[in-house]
Design a protein around this motif. Sequence first.
Motif, PDB file in Angstrom:
ATOM      1  N   LEU A  37     -21.778  21.457  32.687  1.00 56.07           N
ATOM      2  CA  LEU A  37     -22.921  21.896  33.500  1.00 56.07           C
ATOM      3  C   LEU A  37     -23.564  20.642  34.075  1.00 56.07           C
ATOM      4  N   VAL A  38     -24.303  20.800  35.162  1.00 54.50           N
ATOM      5  CA  VAL A  38     -25.043  19.674  35.731  1.00 54.50           C
ATOM      6  C   VAL A  38     -26.529  19.936  35.516  1.00 54.50           C
ATOM      7  N   ALA A  39     -27.188  19.004  34.844  1.00 56.36           N
ATOM      8  CA  ALA A  39     -28.622  19.128  34.558  1.00 56.36           C
ATOM      9  C   ALA A  39     -29.443  18.770  35.791  1.00 56.36           C
ATOM     10  N   ILE A 141     -23.266  32.380  28.394  1.00 60.01           N
ATOM     11  CA  ILE A 141     -21.997  32.126  29.075  1.00 60.01           C
ATOM     12  C   ILE A 141     -20.891  32.493  28.092  1.00 60.01           C
ATOM     13  N   LYS A 142     -20.075  33.444  28.481  1.00 54.05           N
ATOM     14  CA  LYS A 142     -18.993  33.916  27.622  1.00 54.05           C
ATOM     15  C   LYS A 142     -17.661  33.469  28.216  1.00 54.05           C
ATOM     16  N   SER A 173     -23.704  25.637  38.250  1.00 50.49           N
ATOM     17  CA  SER A 173     -22.891  24.415  38.254  1.00 50.49           C
ATOM     18  C   SER A 173     -21.757  24.471  37.225  1.00 50.49           C
ATOM     19  N   LEU A 174     -21.674  25.549  36.475  1.00 48.15           N
ATOM     20  CA  LEU A 174     -20.680  25.695  35.423  1.00 48.15           C
ATOM     21  C   LEU A 174     -19.265  25.400  35.939  1.00 48.15           C
ATOM     22  N   GLU A 175     -18.555  24.590  35.180  1.00 43.95           N
ATOM     23  CA  GLU A 175     -17.135  24.333  35.429  1.00 43.95           C
ATOM     24  C   GLU A 175     -16.414  24.535  34.112  1.00 43.95           C
TER      25      GLU A 175
END
Length: 177
Positions: A37-39, A141-142, A173-175
Amino acid sequence: MRRNQFLAAFVAAIAFGSASFAAEPEKLELSDGKMSLVAPETWKKVAPKVRIIDFEFEAPAAAEGIDAGRVTIMGAGGSIEANVDRWVGQFAGAVKQPMKEEKVAGQTVYLVDISGDFRDQRGPFAQAEIKKDYRMLGAIIKTEKAGQYFIKFTGPKTTVGHNEKAFKAMVDSLEVK
């Protein structure tokens, strides 16, 4: 940003009489690098108050005299419903918006929005402190590869509202690798 790029930006800022340049957002690696994730740049990273938390941030207050927000990120188990029920139980007079389900980076993300008087208990044996007119934004987030992760943002309603777009940008931003 590589060191040379940073130095070039710093020298350019000084040369042109402007010391203001954007900091690079921090990328948070989770689940042994299986996801990230990006903070938000405006959130201050702090030491987690509890060992089970992977990352903790202080989100800026909406105005002077109002508390900052607390953002925690951690791996967790249990059903979606049981966790959301536990979160609702942390509020007296809880008002829960309908839970939203969406796909981010091919993963299922459940978004939760709860408000009321928050029972802030920062440890299993700590006495809860009641925080009036608080709000919580939560993202569960699953993933199949990296397990389940929570992003939980609590604070005064105005502070959470002030940072809501940054929270959503972090979720988006989840990868997953």
